[in-house]
Structure formats: structure tokens, C-alpha cells
Design a protein around this motif. Structure first.
Motif, PDB file in Angstrom:
ATOM      1  N   ASP A 156     -44.301  12.190 -12.248  1.00  0.00           N
ATOM      2  CA  ASP A 156     -43.851  12.713 -13.531  1.00  0.00           C
ATOM      3  C   ASP A 156     -42.348  12.936 -13.555  1.00  0.00           C
ATOM      4  OD1 ASP A 156     -43.810  13.694 -16.059  1.00  0.00           O
ATOM      5  OD2 ASP A 156     -44.777  15.597 -15.612  1.00  0.00           O
ATOM      6  N   ASP A 157     -41.874  13.975 -12.870  1.00  0.00           N
ATOM      7  CA  ASP A 157     -40.442  14.268 -12.968  1.00  0.00           C
ATOM      8  C   ASP A 157     -39.972  15.070 -11.765  1.00  0.00           C
ATOM      9  OD1 ASP A 157     -41.372  16.887 -13.450  1.00  0.00           O
ATOM     10  OD2 ASP A 157     -39.746  17.316 -14.843  1.00  0.00           O
TER      11      ASP A 157
ATOM     12  N   VAL B   7     -41.025  17.848  -7.016  1.00  0.00           N
ATOM     13  CA  VAL B   7     -41.462  16.525  -7.478  1.00  0.00           C
ATOM     14  C   VAL B   7     -42.891  16.673  -7.978  1.00  0.00           C
ATOM     15  CG1 VAL B   7     -41.818  14.111  -6.878  1.00  0.00           C
ATOM     16  CG2 VAL B   7     -39.959  15.399  -5.801  1.00  0.00           C
ATOM     17  N   GLY B   8     -43.066  16.603  -9.291  1.00  0.00           N
ATOM     18  CA  GLY B   8     -44.383  16.802  -9.899  1.00  0.00           C
ATOM     19  C   GLY B   8     -45.040  15.480 -10.244  1.00  0.00           C
ATOM     20  N   PHE B   9     -46.357  15.522 -10.340  1.00  0.00           N
ATOM     21  CA  PHE B   9     -47.139  14.308 -10.559  1.00  0.00           C
ATOM     22  C   PHE B   9     -47.953  14.410 -11.838  1.00  0.00           C
ATOM     23  CE2 PHE B   9     -45.870  14.365  -6.269  1.00  0.00           C
ATOM     24  CZ  PHE B   9     -45.716  13.037  -5.904  1.00  0.00           C
TER      25      PHE B   9
ATOM     26  N   ALA C 173     -45.788   4.667 -20.382  1.00  0.00           N
ATOM     27  CA  ALA C 173     -45.458   6.072 -20.099  1.00  0.00           C
ATOM     28  C   ALA C 173     -44.515   6.172 -18.936  1.00  0.00           C
ATOM     29  CB  ALA C 173     -46.726   6.861 -19.826  1.00  0.00           C
ATOM     30  N   ASN C 174     -44.713   5.349 -17.916  1.00  0.00           N
ATOM     31  CA  ASN C 174     -43.830   5.365 -16.756  1.00  0.00           C
ATOM     32  C   ASN C 174     -42.431   4.869 -17.105  1.00  0.00           C
ATOM     33  OD1 ASN C 174     -43.611   5.682 -13.730  1.00  0.00           O
ATOM     34  ND2 ASN C 174     -43.000   3.545 -13.939  1.00  0.00           N
TER      35      ASN C 174
ATOM     36  N   VAL D 170     -47.752  18.781  -6.473  1.00  0.00           N
ATOM     37  CA  VAL D 170     -46.303  18.963  -6.418  1.00  0.00           C
ATOM     38  C   VAL D 170     -45.842  19.020  -4.965  1.00  0.00           C
ATOM     39  CG1 VAL D 170     -46.461  21.489  -6.530  1.00  0.00           C
ATOM     40  CG2 VAL D 170     -44.366  20.351  -7.286  1.00  0.00           C
ATOM     41  N   PHE D 171     -44.702  18.373  -4.698  1.00  0.00           N
ATOM     42  CA  PHE D 171     -43.985  18.538  -3.443  1.00  0.00           C
ATOM     43  C   PHE D 171     -42.787  19.435  -3.712  1.00  0.00           C
ATOM     44  CE2 PHE D 171     -46.150  14.528  -2.442  1.00  0.00           C
ATOM     45  CZ  PHE D 171     -46.569  14.755  -1.136  1.00  0.00           C
ATOM     46  N   LEU D 172     -42.676  20.510  -2.945  1.00  0.00           N
ATOM     47  CA  LEU D 172     -41.611  21.494  -3.122  1.00  0.00           C
ATOM     48  C   LEU D 172     -40.653  21.381  -1.949  1.00  0.00           C
ATOM     49  CD1 LEU D 172     -44.084  24.305  -4.111  1.00  0.00           C
ATOM     50  CD2 LEU D 172     -42.401  23.316  -5.669  1.00  0.00           C
ATOM     51  N   LEU D 173     -39.494  20.797  -2.203  1.00  0.00           N
ATOM     52  CA  LEU D 173     -38.486  20.578  -1.174  1.00  0.00           C
ATOM     53  C   LEU D 173     -37.427  21.661  -1.283  1.00  0.00           C
ATOM     54  CD1 LEU D 173     -36.963  18.906   1.000  1.00  0.00           C
ATOM     55  CD2 LEU D 173     -36.033  17.524  -0.899  1.00  0.00           C
TER      56      LEU D 173
END
Length: 288
Positions: free
Chosen positions: A117-118, A209-211, A284-285, A139-142
Motif C-alpha cells: 500500500d504505502d 510499510v503497510g499492505f 490500483a497499484n 505492517v513492517f515497522l522499521l
């Protein structure tokens, strides 16, 4: 930070991660991106927040109300009267706003592009948080700067456990089961609906980084909206050679069967749904 697609998450292969963790359980990877340096500064993020419509200020304490949310476009003076602690700035769609930040997303493209997503970037001062909450997506939280304490739980969350009348969906009760303090380069993966609570320990920045996770309702609304524009959807019901009906106040079984067939015959078959999904997901992508 390398923009190459990740093959390992720490010592774990991506294949093992997908088999054992993706959409199943959280995972903390220490120094997933060793020597990571935030490519954007807090001041730069604040400047961007004044120029876009995807920013929010969340003020837990010291605002007009507890958990006050100020939406973009933000103004410079919004930052001049903030309390010394317990506030967070969040800006979504940073990969579109600053295309060079796509390098943050690229390593995660072991998940197909249509699911990504973003990139959201948050900056927080001491105590800054958006409260204990759940997300409906992976979500990956860096951690990009400073330290943040993350707490998670595995307990199911009822709708009654959210504080009413807030702009945020914050849990009323949250009992942590695991806790970590993360530093720059550490990476926390969270699958959907895992209660989590992140609190800044001093000045910190987090890259999220969300999906994309469309609901059935989302897809059906888009599909039927597309389908209703086609000529076959405009066809009207017909009933030639009707049988005489003794009671005009009811819908006869014969009429119900005809109406059911009329609706069912108009629905797209599996092949046409797949063709629409292929086009819709690619479009959409491309828009992201």
C-alpha cells in the motif's frame, strides 16, 4: 539501505518467514537493516506535513482534548505551540510524496506489488504514541531514529474495548504479553489485528510499510460498480405470457423464480471476475 528485494530477515530466509509468520504471528528482527540512517529529518517531515493532505498530529496530552487529532493541511504554527511531550506526527503516502523513499519499500517486494500500500513515516517526542490499537493489514515497522518501546498482545479485541468519541480507535484496556525496545535498523512485523502499543522513548522516527488488504465489501462494491456500467446490466425484467394470479398482493413463486434467474444470469462468471481483478489490482497499484 539497499533497495534490493530481501532474501533473508535476519538469519531467517524469506521463504521461512512466509511459511511461519506472514499473516500468522509477529516477529522482531534485530538490526534487519544494520547501520540504518533515516533519509529524512524530523524538520523535513514537518515541512512536508504542511504541504500535503495525508498528515496528522496526534496529541495525547496537552491538546484541546485527550488524544486530539489535527488533520492536514497543517500549518507551521501548529508546531510552535505543541507540548514538550506526548505528541506524534504521521505522514502517509511518503513513497509518492518523495519518490526516492521507494527505496524503503523495495526490500519488501517479496510480497507482490499489488499487496503493498504505502510508506508512512512518524515522528514522535518523548511519550509520543497513537495509543494501543489494532490494524486491519500487515505492517513492517522499521525504526529509523531513536528508540521506541513496542508492546503487543494476542488477545481478541471486542468492539466494546475501544474508547468512544475519539478520532482514533484506541483500546480502553490493553494487557501486554511481549515488550521490546527497538533502535534504528530494528524491524517489527505485525500481522493484521494484533493489538500493539508503541511509545517513543525520547525523539524517534518510525517507517511503516503497510499492505493493502481489501475487504469483500470493497471488492464487491468496485466489481458491481464496474458491472452496472455494462449494457447487460441495463436490461429490464420482462414477463410475457404471464399466468393469471388470484391474489395481487403477493409475489408468486413463479415470479420469484423469474426474478432470481434474471439477477443470477447477470452476475459475472468466474473467468470474468478474474479478468476484472487482474485489471483492477494492476490499476490500483499503478495509482499508488
Amino acid at each position: 539501505m539497499s533497495s534490493a528485494i530481501l532474501t533473508h530477515l535476519g538469519a531467517m530466509s524469506v521463504e521461512q518467514f512466509l511459511a511461519e509468520y506472514w499473516q500468522q504471528k509477529p516477529l522482531l528482527i534485530r538490526q534487519a537493516f544494520a547501520d540504518f540512517t533515516s533519509p529524512i529529518s524530523p524538520d523535513e517531515l514537518a515541512g512536508i506535513a504542511c504541504d500535503v493532505d495525508t498528515a496528522r498530529l496526534v496529541i495525547e496530552k496537552g491538546g484541546k482534548t485527550p488524544w486530539e487529532v489535527r488533520h492536514s493541511p497543517l500549518r507551521k504554527r501548529d508546531f510552535t505551540k505543541l507540548p514538550p511531550t506526548h505528541w506524534t506526527l504521521l505522514v502517509n503516502d511518503m513513497n509518492e510524496i518523495e519518490p526516492d523513499l521507494q527505496d524503503i519499500i523495495d526490500p519488501f517486494r517479496f510480497i507482490p506489488d499489488w499487496r503493498i500500500d504505502d510508506l508512512m513515516i512518524s515522528y514522535a517526542v518523548e511519550g509520543g504514541s497513537v495509543g494501543p490499537h489494532i490494524d486491519a493489514y500487515d505492517v513492517f515497522l522499521l525504526q529509523g531514529l531513536g528508540q521506541r518501546r513496542w508492546q503487543i498482545s494476542t488477545q481478541a479485541v471486542s468492539e466494546e474495548n475501544f474508547i468512544p468519541n475519539l478520532d482514533l480507535r484506541i483500546m480502553r484496556e490493553f494487557v501486554p504479553e511481549q515488550e521490546w525496545v527497538v533502535e534504528a535498523g530494528d524491524l517489527l512485523y505485525l500481522p493484521p489485528n494484533v493489538p500493539h502499543y508503541g511509545v517513543a522513548l525520547g525523539e524517534c522516527m518510525t517507517y511503516s510499510v503497510g499492505f493493502r488488504a481489501p475487504s469483500r465489501a470493497d471488492l464487491l462494491e468496485e466489481l458491481l460498480g464496474h458491472w452496472m456500467e455494462l449494457p447487460e446490466a441495463q436490461q429490464r425484467f420482462t414477463d410475457p405470457k404471464r399466468s393469471l394470479q388470484s391474489d395481487p398482493t403477493i409475489i408468486s413463486e413463479q415470479d420469484l423464480e423469474r426474478l432470481t434467474d434474471f439477477v443470477m444470469e447477470a452476475l459475472p462468471d468466474r473467468a470474468r471476475v478474474k479478468a476484472w481483478l487482474q485489471e483492477a489490482m494492476v490499476q490500483a497499484n499503478d495509482e499508488c
